[in-house]
Scaffold this motif. Structure first.
Motif, PDB file in Angstrom:
ATOM      1  N   SER A   1       0.831  -1.164  -0.099  1.00  0.00           N
ATOM      2  CA  SER A   1       0.060   0.074  -0.117  1.00  0.00           C
ATOM      3  C   SER A   1       1.045   1.250  -0.021  1.00  0.00           C
ATOM      4  CB  SER A   1      -0.919   0.055   1.152  1.00  0.00           C
ATOM      5  OG  SER A   1      -1.327   1.212   1.555  1.00  0.00           O
ATOM      6  N   PRO A   2       0.963   2.118  -1.134  1.00  0.00           N
ATOM      7  CA  PRO A   2       1.448   3.371  -0.965  1.00  0.00           C
ATOM      8  C   PRO A   2       1.125   4.239   0.047  1.00  0.00           C
ATOM      9  CG  PRO A   2       0.097   3.450  -2.954  1.00  0.00           C
ATOM     10  CD  PRO A   2       0.075   1.988  -2.092  1.00  0.00           C
ATOM     11  N   VAL A   3      -0.226   4.169   0.561  1.00  0.00           N
ATOM     12  CA  VAL A   3      -0.494   5.050   1.598  1.00  0.00           C
ATOM     13  C   VAL A   3       0.251   4.860   2.949  1.00  0.00           C
ATOM     14  CG1 VAL A   3      -2.566   5.461   3.059  1.00  0.00           C
ATOM     15  CG2 VAL A   3      -2.710   5.557   0.654  1.00  0.00           C
ATOM     16  N   LEU A   4       0.199   3.196   3.296  1.00  0.00           N
ATOM     17  CA  LEU A   4       0.829   2.794   4.510  1.00  0.00           C
ATOM     18  C   LEU A   4       2.254   3.037   4.134  1.00  0.00           C
ATOM     19  CD1 LEU A   4      -1.230  -0.361   5.117  1.00  0.00           C
ATOM     20  CD2 LEU A   4      -1.452   1.835   6.146  1.00  0.00           C
ATOM     21  N   ALA A   5       2.975   2.669   3.093  1.00  0.00           N
ATOM     22  CA  ALA A   5       4.328   2.927   3.061  1.00  0.00           C
ATOM     23  C   ALA A   5       4.726   4.431   3.514  1.00  0.00           C
ATOM     24  CB  ALA A   5       4.732   2.690   1.632  1.00  0.00           C
ATOM     25  N   GLU A   6       3.924   5.281   3.061  1.00  0.00           N
ATOM     26  CA  GLU A   6       4.387   6.759   3.396  1.00  0.00           C
ATOM     27  C   GLU A   6       4.165   7.003   4.840  1.00  0.00           C
ATOM     28  OE1 GLU A   6       2.864  11.128   2.174  1.00  0.00           O
ATOM     29  OE2 GLU A   6       2.154   9.530   1.178  1.00  0.00           O
ATOM     30  N   ARG A   7       2.872   6.450   5.376  1.00  0.00           N
ATOM     31  CA  ARG A   7       2.732   7.047   6.574  1.00  0.00           C
ATOM     32  C   ARG A   7       3.507   6.205   7.946  1.00  0.00           C
ATOM     33  NH1 ARG A   7      -3.908   7.983   6.098  1.00  0.00           N
ATOM     34  NH2 ARG A   7      -3.551   9.741   4.407  1.00  0.00           N
ATOM     35  N   LEU A   8       3.765   5.042   7.692  1.00  0.00           N
ATOM     36  CA  LEU A   8       4.564   3.984   8.451  1.00  0.00           C
ATOM     37  C   LEU A   8       5.944   4.297   8.308  1.00  0.00           C
ATOM     38  CD1 LEU A   8       2.189   1.011   8.644  1.00  0.00           C
ATOM     39  CD2 LEU A   8       2.142   2.929  10.133  1.00  0.00           C
ATOM     40  N   ALA A   9       6.714   5.082   7.298  1.00  0.00           N
ATOM     41  CA  ALA A   9       7.961   5.096   7.094  1.00  0.00           C
ATOM     42  C   ALA A   9       8.842   5.449   8.438  1.00  0.00           C
ATOM     43  CB  ALA A   9       8.107   6.161   6.005  1.00  0.00           C
ATOM     44  N   GLY A  10       9.804   4.981   8.684  1.00  0.00           N
ATOM     45  CA  GLY A  10      10.537   5.116   9.807  1.00  0.00           C
ATOM     46  C   GLY A  10      10.381   4.800  11.067  1.00  0.00           C
ATOM     47  N   ARG A  11       9.066   4.050  11.351  1.00  0.00           N
ATOM     48  CA  ARG A  11       8.586   3.389  12.284  1.00  0.00           C
ATOM     49  C   ARG A  11       9.372   2.166  12.809  1.00  0.00           C
ATOM     50  NH1 ARG A  11       5.064   6.707  15.587  1.00  0.00           N
ATOM     51  NH2 ARG A  11       4.843   8.676  13.848  1.00  0.00           N
ATOM     52  N   ALA A  12       9.959   1.901  13.876  1.00  0.00           N
ATOM     53  CA  ALA A  12      10.790   1.101  14.545  1.00  0.00           C
ATOM     54  C   ALA A  12      10.679   0.904  16.069  1.00  0.00           C
ATOM     55  CB  ALA A  12      12.138   1.083  13.790  1.00  0.00           C
ATOM     56  N   PRO A  13      10.938  -0.515  16.445  1.00  0.00           N
ATOM     57  CA  PRO A  13      11.064  -0.441  17.901  1.00  0.00           C
ATOM     58  C   PRO A  13      12.208   0.101  18.552  1.00  0.00           C
ATOM     59  CG  PRO A  13      11.525  -2.648  16.708  1.00  0.00           C
ATOM     60  CD  PRO A  13      11.233  -1.748  15.672  1.00  0.00           C
ATOM     61  N   ASP A  14      12.208   0.241  19.717  1.00  0.00           N
ATOM     62  CA  ASP A  14      13.513   0.678  20.320  1.00  0.00           C
ATOM     63  C   ASP A  14      14.461  -0.618  20.626  1.00  0.00           C
ATOM     64  OD1 ASP A  14      13.181   3.472  21.027  1.00  0.00           O
ATOM     65  OD2 ASP A  14      11.272   2.580  21.846  1.00  0.00           O
ATOM     66  N   LEU A  15      13.826  -1.926  20.835  1.00  0.00           N
ATOM     67  CA  LEU A  15      14.746  -2.994  21.034  1.00  0.00           C
ATOM     68  C   LEU A  15      13.879  -4.101  20.503  1.00  0.00           C
ATOM     69  CD1 LEU A  15      16.868  -4.207  22.881  1.00  0.00           C
ATOM     70  CD2 LEU A  15      15.202  -4.365  24.688  1.00  0.00           C
ATOM     71  N   VAL A  16      14.551  -5.253  19.972  1.00  0.00           N
ATOM     72  CA  VAL A  16      14.126  -6.451  19.464  1.00  0.00           C
ATOM     73  C   VAL A  16      14.631  -7.499  20.514  1.00  0.00           C
ATOM     74  CG1 VAL A  16      14.099  -8.110  17.558  1.00  0.00           C
ATOM     75  CG2 VAL A  16      14.363  -5.512  17.244  1.00  0.00           C
ATOM     76  N   VAL A  17      13.600  -8.378  20.913  1.00  0.00           N
ATOM     77  CA  VAL A  17      13.753  -9.532  21.759  1.00  0.00           C
ATOM     78  C   VAL A  17      13.585 -10.705  20.906  1.00  0.00           C
ATOM     79  CG1 VAL A  17      13.655 -10.468  23.973  1.00  0.00           C
ATOM     80  CG2 VAL A  17      13.438  -8.105  23.685  1.00  0.00           C
ATOM     81  N   ARG A  18      14.385 -11.667  21.053  1.00  0.00           N
ATOM     82  CA  ARG A  18      14.081 -13.122  20.320  1.00  0.00           C
ATOM     83  C   ARG A  18      14.109 -13.979  21.556  1.00  0.00           C
ATOM     84  NH1 ARG A  18      18.368 -10.511  17.465  1.00  0.00           N
ATOM     85  NH2 ARG A  18      17.450  -9.438  15.281  1.00  0.00           N
ATOM     86  N   PRO A  19      12.958 -14.409  21.773  1.00  0.00           N
ATOM     87  CA  PRO A  19      12.834 -15.610  22.933  1.00  0.00           C
ATOM     88  C   PRO A  19      13.137 -16.687  22.289  1.00  0.00           C
ATOM     89  CG  PRO A  19      10.825 -14.900  22.383  1.00  0.00           C
ATOM     90  CD  PRO A  19      11.681 -13.740  21.728  1.00  0.00           C
ATOM     91  N   ARG A  20      13.861 -17.640  23.111  1.00  0.00           N
ATOM     92  CA  ARG A  20      14.081 -19.113  22.523  1.00  0.00           C
ATOM     93  C   ARG A  20      13.170 -20.067  23.208  1.00  0.00           C
ATOM     94  NH1 ARG A  20      19.906 -17.118  24.247  1.00  0.00           N
ATOM     95  NH2 ARG A  20      18.786 -16.319  26.053  1.00  0.00           N
ATOM     96  N   THR A  21      12.580 -19.702  24.260  1.00  0.00           N
ATOM     97  CA  THR A  21      11.404 -20.437  24.832  1.00  0.00           C
ATOM     98  C   THR A  21      10.168 -19.977  25.291  1.00  0.00           C
ATOM     99  OG1 THR A  21      12.282 -20.217  27.063  1.00  0.00           O
ATOM    100  CG2 THR A  21      13.350 -21.899  25.813  1.00  0.00           C
ATOM    101  N   GLN A  22       9.107 -20.533  25.523  1.00  0.00           N
ATOM    102  CA  GLN A  22       7.865 -19.785  26.115  1.00  0.00           C
ATOM    103  C   GLN A  22       8.240 -19.247  27.505  1.00  0.00           C
ATOM    104  OE1 GLN A  22       4.111 -22.233  25.689  1.00  0.00           O
ATOM    105  NE2 GLN A  22       5.118 -23.344  23.995  1.00  0.00           N
ATOM    106  N   ALA A  23       9.085 -19.737  28.559  1.00  0.00           N
ATOM    107  CA  ALA A  23       9.302 -19.233  29.482  1.00  0.00           C
ATOM    108  C   ALA A  23      10.058 -17.865  29.127  1.00  0.00           C
ATOM    109  CB  ALA A  23      10.438 -19.975  30.270  1.00  0.00           C
ATOM    110  N   GLU A  24      10.937 -17.584  28.361  1.00  0.00           N
ATOM    111  CA  GLU A  24      11.322 -16.534  27.978  1.00  0.00           C
ATOM    112  C   GLU A  24      10.306 -15.449  27.588  1.00  0.00           C
ATOM    113  OE1 GLU A  24      15.943 -17.630  26.862  1.00  0.00           O
ATOM    114  OE2 GLU A  24      14.778 -16.512  25.453  1.00  0.00           O
TER     115      GLU A  24
END
Length: 462
Positions: free
Chosen positions: A41-64
């Motif tokens: 969507s060109p509408v979403l591509a423009e309006r969501l540009a530059g949005r990103a998390p501050d931190l990515v977490v990759r859990p290895r287990t459900q406990a994590e």
């Protein structure tokens, strides 16, 4: 106390709470975690540009996962869950930063039994299908992005897919049998949802619970024949589709009508087929003769047939690659001026109405239709390609389709209710209040929460 966009986060405390987990705050990692297919969507591509998390977490287990949920609730951190990132509406794009929880390492196949499989939510649909086939079974349906999509993401953002003409949509009873969901509380609760309760989380954009496990229905394995039938006119394709979908003697897994103006977008078909409108289908070997006879009776010709492996070996696309939004992807590979709409037609599909729409819209709109089932009824919907000019053009097209009695599932908004429901899902909202009491999960995507709980206009970027 509910989270509001812009509330501060004590990141040193958050990192301390998550010590020992796989954390990534690199610019590249954060951008990858915010990428999905909203660029259709060109509408979403423009309006969501530059949005990103501050931190990515990759859990290895459900406990994590539970550790992350507790830390987010304790420190009031927005949380966005992502799988393969194949959604089209910006579900994986965090509007308020925070943490993105990448669940793709949670991919264990826990159990396969006759008629169902129990798996972790991060399993790839393709890998699950391979595991099911080892037991003589297969999934009842999957998106055209089967090779890269996760089951959890399909549940959170999907609706139907390849196989829906045989087994219905995801929301139909029996297709999803259980969801195990973690709440965003400190400590989090782990809930098992079954029956109608599944709809509290299904297609909620990951806004009201973290899906940990899924029990999903399986059916007996069939080595489907992928076929292409050609017709002189597109209304002939549609009339044939109506007949084939209604014929109890024909066992179908896919039935996708594509008009001739789209055919050049399929790289594997350029120069290999005549200038005709086409029906792409997956048909059981046992009923292929009946299918071929019906094609001929409707004035068509069956020009391609074979297993998926045989078509790929011949340099031809499988029927899957010419269906649903994979067609949009194929078009965008060579024409970035194209976007799309999602149109549900009143049943039964009126081929004459489609013909009038083709005449009215001309080269602005190129049609392809999917035949499916929902709630036990035969249905048809289109994902037409649109030669894009501006958002006002899209809104006018939507109004025109709606004036014809069609229903639009708008792919140019990130707001859950504005996309398809067009109304508040009171069951999902009530469950969100229990499972995500602070409103930390994917904030900004649920209009009802913003309006009814926070008292602000929903879907607004902070």
């Amino acid at each position: 106390m509910q989270y509001r966009p812009g509330d501060p986060v004590d990141w040193p405390a958050v990192r301390a709470a998550l010590a020992g987990l796989d954390l990534d705050d690199s610019p590249a990692g954060r951008q990858r975690a915010a990428a999905d297919y909203h660029w259709y969507s060109p509408v979403l591509a423009e309006r969501l540009a530059g949005r990103a998390p501050d931190l990515v977490v990759r859990p290895r287990t459900q406990a994590e996962v539970l550790e992350v949920a507790a830390a987010c609730a304790r420190h009031r951190v927005p949380l966005t869950v992502r799988g393969g990132g194949t959604g089209n509406y910006g579900q994986c794009v965090p509007l308020c930063g925070g943490i993105t929880l990448d669940i793709t390492a949670l991919r264990r196949v826990l159990r396969i039994e006759p008629g169902w499989a129990s798996v972790e939510a991060g399993v790839l649909l393709h890998d699950l299908n391979l595991a099911a086939r080892a037991s003589g079974q297969q999934l009842c349906m999957w998106p055209s992005t089967e090779r890269i999509a996760t089951l959890g993401g399909f549940i959170a953002g999907g609706h139907s897919g390849i196989g829906s003409i045989r087994h219905g949509i995801l929301a139909d009873p029996g297709n999803v049998r259980r969801l195990r969901v973690a709440t965003l509380e400190d400590p989090p609760r782990v809930l098992d949802l079954a029956g109608a309760d599944i709809q509290k989380v299904h297609h909620a954009y990951g806004s009201n619970g973290i899906v940990l496990e899924v029990d999903v229905a399986l059916t007996g394995f069939v080595e489907w024949q992928h076929t292409i039938a050609l017709f002189d006119h597109y209304d002939g394709v549609l009339r044939f589709g109506l007949a084939a979908a209604a014929d109890p003697a024909i066992d179908l897994f896919q039935l996708s009508a594509v008009e001739r103006r789209i055919m050049p977008y399929y790289a594997g078909l350029r120069g290999r087929l005549e200038d005709r409108d086409a029906m792409f289908a997956q048909v059981s070997p046992a009923t292929l003769p009946a299918y071929a006879a019906l094609v001929q009776a409707h004035g068509g010709r069956l020009v391609v047939q074979g297993t998926e492996a045989e078509l790929l070996a011949a340099g031809l696309p499988s029927a899957t690659e010419c269906a649903y939004n994979h067609t949009t992807l194929e078009a965008l590979k060579s024409d970035r001026g194209v976007t799309y709409l999602q149109v549900a037609y009143p049943g039964p599909l009126d081929a004459d109405l489609v013909a009038r729409q083709m005449q009215r819209f001309g080269d602005e709109v190129l049609f392809h239709h999917e035949f499916s089932r929902a709630g036990g009824e035969r249905v048809a919907f289109a994902l037409p390609l649109v030669q894009y000019f501006d958002e006002a053009q899209l809104r006018q097209l939507i109004a025109d389709f709606e004036a014809d009695g069609c229903r639009i599932f708008d792919p140019h908004t990130w707001v859950l209710e504005d996309g398809g429901m067009k109304q508040v899902d009171t069951v999902q909202l009530a469950f969100k209040k229990q499972a995500d009491p602070q409103g930390l999960m994917n904030p900004g995507k649920v209009r009802a929460w913003d309006e009814q709980v926070l008292g602000i206009a929903g879907g607004q970027l902070p």
